[in-house]
Design an enzyme around this catalytic site. Structure first.
Site, short mmCIF file in Angstrom:
data_model
loop_
_atom_site.label_atom_id
_atom_site.label_comp_id
_atom_site.label_asym_id
_atom_site.label_seq_id
_atom_site.Cartn_x
_atom_site.Cartn_y
_atom_site.Cartn_z
N ARG A 79 63.75 -52.86 23.68
CA ARG A 79 65.05 -53.15 23.76
C ARG A 79 65.77 -52.73 25.23
O ARG A 79 66.19 -52.20 26.27
CB ARG A 79 65.92 -52.68 22.45
CG ARG A 79 65.49 -51.81 21.71
CD ARG A 79 66.79 -50.21 22.37
NE ARG A 79 67.75 -50.20 23.64
CZ ARG A 79 68.34 -50.31 24.18
NH1 ARG A 79 67.74 -49.20 24.20
NH2 ARG A 79 69.25 -50.19 24.39
N GLY A 80 67.25 -53.81 24.55
CA GLY A 80 68.07 -53.38 26.40
C GLY A 80 67.60 -54.73 26.88
O GLY A 80 66.51 -55.10 27.46
N ALA A 81 68.94 -55.39 27.75
CA ALA A 81 68.41 -56.91 28.41
C ALA A 81 67.48 -56.34 29.70
O ALA A 81 66.53 -57.50 29.37
CB ALA A 81 69.78 -56.62 29.11
N ARG B 21 65.07 -62.97 20.29
CA ARG B 21 67.23 -62.91 20.00
C ARG B 21 67.76 -63.59 21.25
O ARG B 21 67.01 -63.66 22.26
CB ARG B 21 66.81 -61.34 20.85
CG ARG B 21 66.77 -59.79 19.90
CD ARG B 21 66.53 -58.77 20.13
NE ARG B 21 67.69 -58.52 19.72
CZ ARG B 21 68.35 -57.12 20.59
NH1 ARG B 21 68.06 -56.08 21.02
NH2 ARG B 21 69.72 -56.50 19.22
N GLN C 23 71.71 -46.42 19.65
CA GLN C 23 70.92 -46.05 20.18
C GLN C 23 71.67 -45.02 21.50
O GLN C 23 71.02 -44.90 22.08
CB GLN C 23 71.20 -47.55 21.34
CG GLN C 23 70.67 -48.83 20.53
CD GLN C 23 70.69 -49.48 19.52
OE1 GLN C 23 71.87 -48.50 18.57
NE2 GLN C 23 70.77 -50.88 19.37
N ASP D 199 74.57 -57.19 28.37
CA ASP D 199 73.43 -58.62 28.07
C ASP D 199 73.37 -59.03 28.04
O ASP D 199 72.70 -60.40 28.45
CB ASP D 199 73.68 -58.84 26.56
CG ASP D 199 72.56 -57.38 25.92
OD1 ASP D 199 73.39 -55.87 25.56
OD2 ASP D 199 72.12 -57.18 25.44
N ASN E 145 78.55 -56.77 25.13
CA ASN E 145 77.61 -56.18 25.45
C ASN E 145 76.92 -54.93 24.33
O ASN E 145 78.23 -56.14 22.88
CB ASN E 145 78.03 -55.37 26.37
CG ASN E 145 77.26 -53.65 26.73
OD1 ASN E 145 75.46 -53.81 26.43
ND2 ASN E 145 77.88 -52.65 26.47
N LYS E 146 76.57 -54.13 23.81
CA LYS E 146 76.74 -53.82 22.61
C LYS E 146 77.36 -53.92 21.78
O LYS E 146 79.02 -53.56 22.07
CB LYS E 146 75.98 -52.61 22.39
CG LYS E 146 75.44 -52.16 20.85
CD LYS E 146 74.81 -52.60 20.28
CE LYS E 146 74.03 -52.83 20.38
NZ LYS E 146 72.78 -54.21 19.57
O1 MRU Z 1 71.05 -54.12 20.63
P1 MRU Z 1 69.55 -53.42 22.24
O2 MRU Z 1 69.65 -52.49 21.69
O3 MRU Z 1 69.01 -54.15 22.95
O4 MRU Z 1 71.53 -53.76 23.41
C1 MRU Z 1 71.22 -52.99 24.20
C2 MRU Z 1 72.74 -53.08 24.78
O5 MRU Z 1 73.41 -53.31 24.26
C3 MRU Z 1 72.11 -52.72 26.56
O6 MRU Z 1 74.01 -52.19 26.71
C4 MRU Z 1 72.24 -54.15 27.35
O7 MRU Z 1 71.39 -54.70 26.92
C5 MRU Z 1 72.19 -53.36 28.34
S1 MRU Z 1 70.34 -52.43 28.69
C6 MRU Z 1 70.89 -51.78 31.13
#
Ligand code: MRU
Length: 348
Positions: A50-52, A88, A196, A237, A247-248
């Site tokens: 996970r994470g963009a 996603r 997270q 994201d 973002n999250k």
């Molecule tokens: O749902 P997730 O855990 O994939 O969400 C991740 C985030 O929101 C991060 O802040 C974002 O992807 C940046 S990662 C460098």
């Protein structure tokens, strides 16, 4: 210091993806092998990876896995990419990486043999991974200039090495500041509902010896009021052309609190996270996730049966609330369409 590889390709064109199963952290550091495109899709969907930026790298490697049975087959490529696109919706790096794999295929499909096309796709996936690693280092270097020794820094969710090929985006800024000898104290928002921040960010910072305190999301205002936070750094994201940033979930609230307390609010992200086709954040698709993540988080029912739950995974912070964007091409401020375009289109 070197960290465990978030994800990597193992072997030749017939190899597989090995990734840290992030759903098991912080108590278990275990790897998972994805040998089919369905396994890669599932790993992205349930947030094992996970994470963009990490999602983008995983998707590119997923294409290679998916093409192993049909090397050089254009119809199969379309099918594999269309399938991975459904894993996603919000992180644009997923779509960016898949488009790149499709472009690479188109460039060589006539000239090369099926086997050579397959090798070329693997090479492209590895280039995407390597570029991400380098972009993270550059983001760290650009962002560390904004951090002063003694700062208390708040971050939300996880934008560290676990969210990228290596080193991270928001956390890269802090890692670089630490490497420069600056002393920091990080406050990690727990980040409901999937934690997270508590599970992953606290783990990464602890591994690197950066002092970290976890707070529940609803404590951020109080900690700011107590004067313990001098800056906020988060990841992204998807960033629209005007700087509106998905973002999250919870990031938008943190940005409002930052403005109310006069604290600089920074977003760190590579250029692969910008979606210049969207003029504003209004067009960013927001992932809706299973209500069970809220009602039965980590094994215990916390909401009565039959009570509806709303569970958007992301929110959009308006660009006016963002002090600066930190990219591998430099720091962008003020955050608006003109400055973003000019920095992103500049050669590095
Ligand atoms: O749902 P997730 O855990 O994939 O969400 C991740 C985030 O929101 C991060 O802040 C974002 O992807 C940046 S990662 C460098």
């Amino acid at each position: 210091m070197s960290s465990p590889r978030t994800l990597q390709w193992v072997g030749d064109g017939q190899g597989f993806v090995r990734l840290i199963d992030q759903t098991l952290l912080p108590t278990r550091l275990e790897y998972r092998e994805c040998r089919t495109v369905e396994e890669v899709w599932e790993a992205i969907r349930v947030l094992r990876v996970r994470g963009a930026p990490a999602i983008g790298v995983a998707a590119a490697m997923g294409v290679v896995v998916g093409m192993q049975t049909h090397p050089g087959d254009a119809a199969r490529l379309r099918e594999v990419c269309a399938y991975l696109r459904t894993s996603r919706p919000t992180a644009v790096n997923l779509f960016w990486a898949l488009e790149r794999m499709e472009r690479t295929f188109e460039e060589v499909r006539v000239a090369l043999s099926p086997q050579a096309i397959h090798e070329r796709l693997l090479r492209e996936a590895l280039v995407i991974e390597d570029e991400d690693r380098r972009m993270c280092r550059a983001i760290g270097k650009a962002g560390a200039t904004l951090i002063e020794s003694g700062d208390g820094v708040l971050t939300h969710c996880n934008a560290g090495g676990l969210a990228t090929a290596d080193y991270g985006t928001a956390l890269a800024v802090l890692f670089t500041a630490q490497e420069q000898g600056k002393e920091l104290h990080v406050f990690a928002d727990e980040t409901r509902p999937l934690l997270q921040g508590a599970r992953l960010t606290a783990w990464e910072l602890q591994q690197r010896g950066i002092p970290v305190t976890v707070i529940c999301d609803n404590m951020a205002a109080q900690v700011m009021k107590e004067g313990r936070i001098q800056r906020i750094v988060v990841g992204a994201d998807r960033i629209a052309a005007n700087g509106d940033t998905a973002n999250k979930i919870g990031t938008y609230g943190v940005a409002i609190l930052a403005r109310a307390h006069g604290i600089p609010f920074y977003v760190a992200a590579p250029s692969s996270t910008f979606d210049l086709s969207l003029p504003t954040g209004a067009g960013i698709p927001i992932e809706q996730r299973d209500p069970g993540e809220v009602t039965h988080g980590f094994g215990r029912q916390t909401v009565p049966d039959n009570v509806p739950v709303y569970n958007p995974a992301f929110d959009v912070t308006p660009h006016e609330l963002i002090t600066a964007l930190i990219t591998e091409k430099g720091v962008i401020t003020p955050v608006e369409t003109r400055t973003i375009r000019s920095v992103l289109t500049s050669a590095t």
